[in-house]
Design a protein around this motif. Structure first.
Motif, PDB file in Angstrom:
ATOM      1  N   GLY B  62       0.841  -1.190   0.000  1.00 50.31           N
ATOM      2  CA  GLY B  62       0.000   0.000   0.000  1.00 50.31           C
ATOM      3  C   GLY B  62       0.874   1.236   0.000  1.00 50.31           C
ATOM      4  O   GLY B  62       1.018   1.924  -1.014  1.00 50.31           O
ATOM      5  N   LYS B  63       1.508   1.491   1.106  1.00 53.23           N
ATOM      6  CA  LYS B  63       2.383   2.660   1.206  1.00 53.23           C
ATOM      7  C   LYS B  63       3.700   2.379   0.484  1.00 53.23           C
ATOM      8  O   LYS B  63       4.210   1.264   0.500  1.00 53.23           O
ATOM      9  N   GLY B  67       9.705  -1.122   1.697  1.00 55.68           N
ATOM     10  CA  GLY B  67      10.643  -2.227   1.515  1.00 55.68           C
ATOM     11  C   GLY B  67      10.103  -3.411   0.746  1.00 55.68           C
ATOM     12  O   GLY B  67      10.577  -4.528   0.938  1.00 55.68           O
ATOM     13  N   LYS B  68       9.155  -3.182  -0.148  1.00 55.68           N
ATOM     14  CA  LYS B  68       8.603  -4.307  -0.917  1.00 55.68           C
ATOM     15  C   LYS B  68       9.651  -4.901  -1.850  1.00 55.68           C
ATOM     16  O   LYS B  68       9.853  -6.121  -1.894  1.00 55.68           O
ATOM     17  N   THR B  69      10.295  -4.027  -2.623  1.00 59.89           N
ATOM     18  CA  THR B  69      11.251  -4.516  -3.608  1.00 59.89           C
ATOM     19  C   THR B  69      12.453  -5.156  -2.917  1.00 59.89           C
ATOM     20  O   THR B  69      12.975  -6.185  -3.368  1.00 59.89           O
ATOM     21  N   THR B  70      12.890  -4.548  -1.824  1.00 59.28           N
ATOM     22  CA  THR B  70      14.002  -5.131  -1.061  1.00 59.28           C
ATOM     23  C   THR B  70      13.609  -6.512  -0.545  1.00 59.28           C
ATOM     24  O   THR B  70      14.400  -7.461  -0.598  1.00 59.28           O
ATOM     25  N   ASP B  90       8.617  -8.202 -11.735  1.00 57.77           N
ATOM     26  CA  ASP B  90       8.467  -6.801 -11.331  1.00 57.77           C
ATOM     27  C   ASP B  90       7.228  -6.253 -12.011  1.00 57.77           C
ATOM     28  O   ASP B  90       7.235  -5.935 -13.202  1.00 57.77           O
ATOM     29  N   ALA B  91       6.145  -6.159 -11.258  1.00 61.26           N
ATOM     30  CA  ALA B  91       4.857  -5.779 -11.843  1.00 61.26           C
ATOM     31  C   ALA B  91       4.625  -4.277 -11.830  1.00 61.26           C
ATOM     32  O   ALA B  91       3.503  -3.829 -12.078  1.00 61.26           O
ATOM     33  N   ASP B  92       5.660  -3.517 -11.544  1.00 65.37           N
ATOM     34  CA  ASP B  92       5.500  -2.063 -11.545  1.00 65.37           C
ATOM     35  C   ASP B  92       5.701  -1.570 -12.972  1.00 65.37           C
ATOM     36  O   ASP B  92       6.820  -1.558 -13.481  1.00 65.37           O
ATOM     37  N   VAL B  93       4.617  -1.159 -13.614  1.00 61.93           N
ATOM     38  CA  VAL B  93       4.681  -0.800 -15.029  1.00 61.93           C
ATOM     39  C   VAL B  93       5.471   0.484 -15.237  1.00 61.93           C
ATOM     40  O   VAL B  93       6.299   0.580 -16.130  1.00 61.93           O
ATOM     41  N   GLY B  94       5.252   1.475 -14.421  1.00 58.66           N
ATOM     42  CA  GLY B  94       5.884   2.760 -14.670  1.00 58.66           C
ATOM     43  C   GLY B  94       7.263   2.921 -14.046  1.00 58.66           C
ATOM     44  O   GLY B  94       8.159   3.516 -14.634  1.00 58.66           O
ATOM     45  N   PRO B 179       3.378  -2.824  -7.257  1.00 59.56           N
ATOM     46  CA  PRO B 179       3.652  -1.388  -7.127  1.00 59.56           C
ATOM     47  C   PRO B 179       2.908  -0.794  -5.937  1.00 59.56           C
ATOM     48  O   PRO B 179       1.977  -1.393  -5.403  1.00 59.56           O
ATOM     49  N   ALA B 180       3.331   0.394  -5.549  1.00 58.81           N
ATOM     50  CA  ALA B 180       2.686   1.047  -4.410  1.00 58.81           C
ATOM     51  C   ALA B 180       1.290   1.526  -4.799  1.00 58.81           C
ATOM     52  O   ALA B 180       0.984   1.724  -5.982  1.00 58.81           O
TER      53      ALA B 180
END
Lengths: 350, 322
Positions: B62-63, B67-70, B90-94, B179-180
């Motif tokens: 959420g926030k 430390g999600k990626t870590t 890595d599902a963060d598109v941007g 992603p956040a």
């Protein structure tokens, strides 16, 4: 008059007493001070005594004889007093602080003291050296950013060591009663987790009441109408200027799914492009071949059939016509050129 | 900019109860007697894989910045080191940065967008880590490309299916770095997941966002949610300037997968492109990530937490560094 024989008392007799009371000789020093003060006081009195004895002896007729006697006695007294003073001074000097005696008598202690100081200095020096060395080994991880090309700088590259064995970790030690754990040199207390299953269920119910959400299935951009049979809660609006999201589907779903599941061979788009290029190349090559084929009028005639056979046919036709019409001398006007050509060809052939 | 979740996420019940600062009422119960603490740490055996493979785990919070990626990088490599095959997505598109943490940024040539377009096959888009050959990275897209939103969730589902059926065998774990936020990217990332790891820090802003994300995950059908509390400082907890891990657990009501202490080595490892679980000797945070990976494999949770540091007993030779 006391003899002025100065004899040093043997040290072995006097020192043990002093050492037993105070090895560092504080008391003997105070005793020395006392004795010095007494000695000082006594120094004043000899003058008095001498003056008193001198003054008492300064009377009458016996003055000259008395003077000589008194002088002699005074001299002897003075010498005795002086001798006593000297002997006392020597005694005080002899009774010096025991540290001095210790140092004099046990040289091994000097070495011990020196050894302790040297060891301390050596350990401190080694620690400082190791600290400096470890600082130089790891110049900082910014060097790794340079290595990876994220920063431009002329720094060195730092190396990291792989950790291979997660099963035999000497950094983790658990106490026998499981109440403490030591990790990386630090000891931590352990406390049991208190969350129960009932509490978890309470939280789940709270969240299900608070957050009622449906997964969006339709994505629309501004201005698009909402389809009639769609639940409004499943519609998601995307602004046109969203930096990385779009509602435009340039790819067909079936094709995309096929692309994802493809395991072997060339991917579809690459193959399509390749085939298109191949066709274009073939078309270009075929056009070039056609352009290379040029017709020569001189040689083209060799391939043409001679007109003789044609003239003979014509003549035969004419003869037939003549015979049919009964006319001799008139030639048809429709074939002036061919007759001309045939005449010239006849001339050429002949 | 209009709100992307204007009407969708407002709860229908106006009297909704969201996370507040007060703790929920507890049922009347006697406190359980504190018995011996079992299964605290286990390092003498390989963990037994529990559940159906591939285990698709989404790591969310959420926030941002908690430390999600870590966590994805370190837990993923810990799993690989334990002998399991792992694919990290890595599902963060941007804003893509899992490749940076792993030090693989120069080797990402193809992404999922190229696979969908037919520019390459799926196996060509997977980047294999040279340090641990059973760890692979897959990026959704390059930073400047756009992904059709209606596609994102389906694309991930197809990807997971394709990975299951690939010739070299199905991976044991598929970790999805979410992603956040709770935007379209979040929805895309959680689509194929069966379980979730919620990363949070012991501060109230992260906790409120974590609670909301947990609610959305449960609405979407993901029930197996465990929590990692990151950036814990025992000195602040002792001084009562920071919530303790047990307080956090009591507020969110989630099982604990791991507790990661604050460690400056995280920044150094990010700069190096070398996750800190691979450091020798390991740091405290690295050990904590290993333990979390161990529990993830066995679908276990923490039974005890490290509360505070005991003062170290100083001996006579402490002056000399003893």
């Amino acid at each position: 008059m006391a003899s002025s024989s100065l004899q040093l008392h043997p040290i072995s007799i006097s020192i043990p007493h002093r050492v037993s009371t105070n090895a560092f000789g504080l008391k003997p020093q105070s005793g020395f001070n006392k004795r010095y003060q007494i000695w000082k006081r006594k120094n004043k009195y000899p003058d008095f005594f001498i003056e008193a004895s001198a003054s008492s002896s300064t009377s009458g007729e016996d003055k000259p004889i008395m003077d000589e006697v008194t002088l002699a006695s005074l001299k002897s007294n003075g010498i005795a007093v002086l001798q006593r003073q000297i002997s006392k001074l020597q005694q005080t000097i002899v009774s010096s602080p025991p540290v001095v005696f210790l140092v004099k008598n046990s040289p091994g202690s000097t070495y011990m003291l020196g050894f302790c100081i040297a060891t301390t200095a050596l350990i401190i020096a080694v620690r400082v050296y190791l600290a400096r060395k470890s600082r130089h080994k790891r110049p900082g991880s910014v060097a790794d950013l340079v290595r990876r090309g994220q920063l431009n700088s002329g720094r060195g590259i730092s190396k990291t060591v792989m950790y291979d064995d997660p099963f035999n970790n000497p950094q983790v030690k658990i106490s026998k009663n499981n109440s403490t754990v030591e990790m990386c040199g630090k000891v931590y207390k352990l406390a049991p987790v208190t969350l129960t299953q009932e509490e978890q269920n309470i939280h789940q119910k709270r969240r299900s009441r608070a957050y009622q959400w449906k997964r969006p299935t339709i994505f629309l951009k501004e201005g698009d109408p909402i389809p009639a049979d769609v639940d409004p809660d499943t519609v998601r609006w995307i602004p046109a200027n969203h930096p990385f999201a779009t509602t435009i589907n340039d790819i067909t779903e079936d094709l995309a799914q096929k692309n994802v599941y493809q395991k072997h061979g060339v991917p579809f788009r690459i193959q399509a492009e390749h085939e298109a290029l191949q066709k274009k190349l073939e078309a270009l090559q075929s056009d070039q071949k056609l352009n290379n084929m040029v017709i020569d009028p001189g040689t083209a005639r060799n391939f043409e059939r001679p007109f003789k056979s044609n003239n003979k046919l014509d003549d035969q036709q004419q003869v037939e016509q003549k015979s049919a019409n009964g006319q001799t001398g008139s030639r048809p006007e429709s074939q002036p050129n061919s007759n001309g050509k045939s005449a010239s060809e006849e001339k050429q052939t002949l | 900019m209009t709100s992307l979740f204007s009407s969708t996420f407002i709860p229908s019940n106006p009297l909704h109860k969201t996370l507040t600062l007060t703790k929920p009422p507890k049922p009347h119960q006697k406190p359980p007697p504190i018995g011996p603490i079992h299964s605290v740490l286990q390092y003498n055996r390989k963990p037994q894989l529990s559940g159906d493979t591939p285990r698709v785990v989404v790591i969310t919070s959420g926030k941002g910045g908690v430390g999600k990626t870590t966590t994805t990088a370190n837990v993923g490599l810990s799993l690989a080191r334990l002998g399991f095959s792992v694919v990290a997505i890595d599902a963060d598109v941007g804003l893509r940065n899992l490749d940076l943490l792993l030090g693989l940024e120069n080797r990402v040539n193809y992404t999922v967008v190229e696979v969908l377009n037919g520019d390459c096959r799926l196996d060509q888009a997977l980047v294999r880590d040279k340090r641990w050959s059973n760890f692979e990275l897959l990026c959704i897209s390059k930073p400047r490309s756009k992904l059709p939103l209606g596609f994102g969730g389906k694309a991930l589902v197809w990807l997971v299916d394709a990975l299951k059926d690939r010739p070299e065998g199905s991976p044991d774990f598929i970790l999805i770095d979410c992603p956040a936020g709770i935007d379209a990217g979040f929805i895309t990332a959680i689509t194929p997941a069966n379980e979730a790891v919620l990363v949070t820090t012991p501060d109230i802003t992260a906790l409120r966002d974590a609670d909301r994300v947990t609610g959305l995950l449960e609405c979407d059908g993901i029930r197996d949610i465990k929590m990692i509390v990151n950036r814990v400082r025992t000195d602040l907890i002792r001084g009562e300037d920071m919530m303790s891990v047990l307080d956090v657990q009591e507020m969110l009501g989630l099982a604990l997968l791991g507790v990661i202490p604050e460690d400056s080595e995280v920044i150094r490892s990010t700069n190096r492109g070398f996750p800190l679980v691979l450091n020798k000797p390991p740091t405290l945070a690295g050990l904590a990530f290993e333990q979390a990976a161990w529990r993830l494999v066995e679908q276990d949770s923490m039974k005890a937490v490290m509360v505070e540091e005991e003062p170290k007993k100083k001996g006579f030779f402490s002056f000399f560094g003893g």
